[in-house]
Design a protein around this motif. Structure first.
Motif, PDB file in Angstrom:
ATOM      1  N   GLU A 143       0.789  -1.066  -0.018  1.00 17.22           N
ATOM      2  CA  GLU A 143       0.012   0.079  -0.116  1.00 17.22           C
ATOM      3  C   GLU A 143       0.966   1.213   0.155  1.00 17.22           C
ATOM      4  OE1 GLU A 143      -3.786   1.998   2.299  1.00 17.22           O
ATOM      5  OE2 GLU A 143      -2.884  -0.041   3.192  1.00 17.22           O
ATOM      6  N   ARG A 144       2.041   1.275   0.594  1.00 19.62           N
ATOM      7  CA  ARG A 144       2.960   2.389   0.864  1.00 19.62           C
ATOM      8  C   ARG A 144       3.417   2.658  -0.586  1.00 19.62           C
ATOM      9  NH1 ARG A 144       3.486   7.030   2.771  1.00 19.62           N
ATOM     10  NH2 ARG A 144       5.552   7.851   2.444  1.00 19.62           N
ATOM     11  N   HIS A 145       4.082   1.583  -1.244  1.00 25.61           N
ATOM     12  CA  HIS A 145       4.437   1.790  -2.579  1.00 25.61           C
ATOM     13  C   HIS A 145       3.479   2.535  -3.483  1.00 25.61           C
ATOM     14  CE1 HIS A 145       7.459   0.647  -5.807  1.00 25.61           C
ATOM     15  NE2 HIS A 145       6.380   0.547  -6.672  1.00 25.61           N
ATOM     16  N   TYR A 146       2.297   1.679  -3.581  1.00 29.09           N
ATOM     17  CA  TYR A 146       1.137   2.500  -4.267  1.00 29.09           C
ATOM     18  C   TYR A 146       0.780   4.012  -3.860  1.00 29.09           C
ATOM     19  CZ  TYR A 146      -3.071   3.901  -6.794  1.00 29.09           C
ATOM     20  OH  TYR A 146      -3.791   4.416  -7.444  1.00 29.09           O
ATOM     21  N   GLN A 147       0.788   4.263  -2.462  1.00 33.88           N
ATOM     22  CA  GLN A 147       0.576   5.740  -2.138  1.00 33.88           C
ATOM     23  C   GLN A 147       1.909   6.487  -2.807  1.00 33.88           C
ATOM     24  OE1 GLN A 147       0.781   5.050   1.888  1.00 33.88           O
ATOM     25  NE2 GLN A 147      -1.665   4.751   2.058  1.00 33.88           N
ATOM     26  N   ALA A 153       1.520   9.858  -5.441  1.00 27.90           N
ATOM     27  CA  ALA A 153       1.890  11.093  -5.019  1.00 27.90           C
ATOM     28  C   ALA A 153       2.789  11.401  -6.064  1.00 27.90           C
ATOM     29  CB  ALA A 153       2.503  10.970  -3.707  1.00 27.90           C
ATOM     30  N   GLY A 154       3.488  10.618  -6.934  1.00 32.79           N
ATOM     31  CA  GLY A 154       4.245  11.210  -7.874  1.00 32.79           C
ATOM     32  C   GLY A 154       5.678  11.150  -7.469  1.00 32.79           C
ATOM     33  N   ARG A 155       5.638  10.235  -6.358  1.00 29.06           N
ATOM     34  CA  ARG A 155       7.291  10.057  -6.063  1.00 29.06           C
ATOM     35  C   ARG A 155       7.979   8.745  -6.607  1.00 29.06           C
ATOM     36  NH1 ARG A 155       4.730  11.906  -1.196  1.00 29.06           N
ATOM     37  NH2 ARG A 155       4.244   9.668  -0.485  1.00 29.06           N
ATOM     38  N   ILE A 156       7.347   8.135  -7.375  1.00 27.79           N
ATOM     39  CA  ILE A 156       7.780   6.867  -8.054  1.00 27.79           C
ATOM     40  C   ILE A 156       7.468   6.962  -9.664  1.00 27.79           C
ATOM     41  CG2 ILE A 156       7.772   4.532  -8.183  1.00 27.79           C
ATOM     42  CD1 ILE A 156       7.625   4.203  -5.348  1.00 27.79           C
ATOM     43  N   ASN A 157       8.305   6.679 -10.583  1.00 30.12           N
ATOM     44  CA  ASN A 157       8.174   6.532 -11.708  1.00 30.12           C
ATOM     45  C   ASN A 157       8.114   5.080 -12.002  1.00 30.12           C
ATOM     46  OD1 ASN A 157       8.095   6.868 -14.649  1.00 30.12           O
ATOM     47  ND2 ASN A 157      10.335   7.760 -14.910  1.00 30.12           N
TER      48      ASN A 157
END
Length: 77
Positions: free
Chosen positions: A34-38, A42-46
């Motif tokens: 869930e944290r990875h999806y968040q 949030a635009g922190r992961i490409n």
């Protein structure tokens, strides 16, 4: 690139809410925490291109729409 991630994260959140899905449900769909999806939303992961295509197919929109390159949601195949 940062602006692209903002478009993507906004569109992803909009589509998720339109389907009345939780972030946890999306995380399960993508086989992520869930944290990875968040962080994705949030635009922190490409994300990788295959995940982009999986999301586009799931929501029935084009990858270009998800990336903010067009306002047209339709998939042209």
């Amino acid at each position: 690139m940062e602006n692209d991630l903002q478009f993507f994260s906004q569109r992803l959140k909009l589509l998720r809410k339109e389907k009345k899905l939780t972030q946890k449900e999306m995380a399960l769909f993508l086989d992520k925490t869930e944290r990875h999806y968040q962080d994705i939303e949030a635009g922190r992961i490409n994300i990788p291109s295959l995940m982009l295509l999986k999301l586009a197919d799931y929501f029935g929109v084009s990858a270009d729409y998800l990336l903010g390159r067009t306002e047209n949601r339709e998939v042209n195949r």
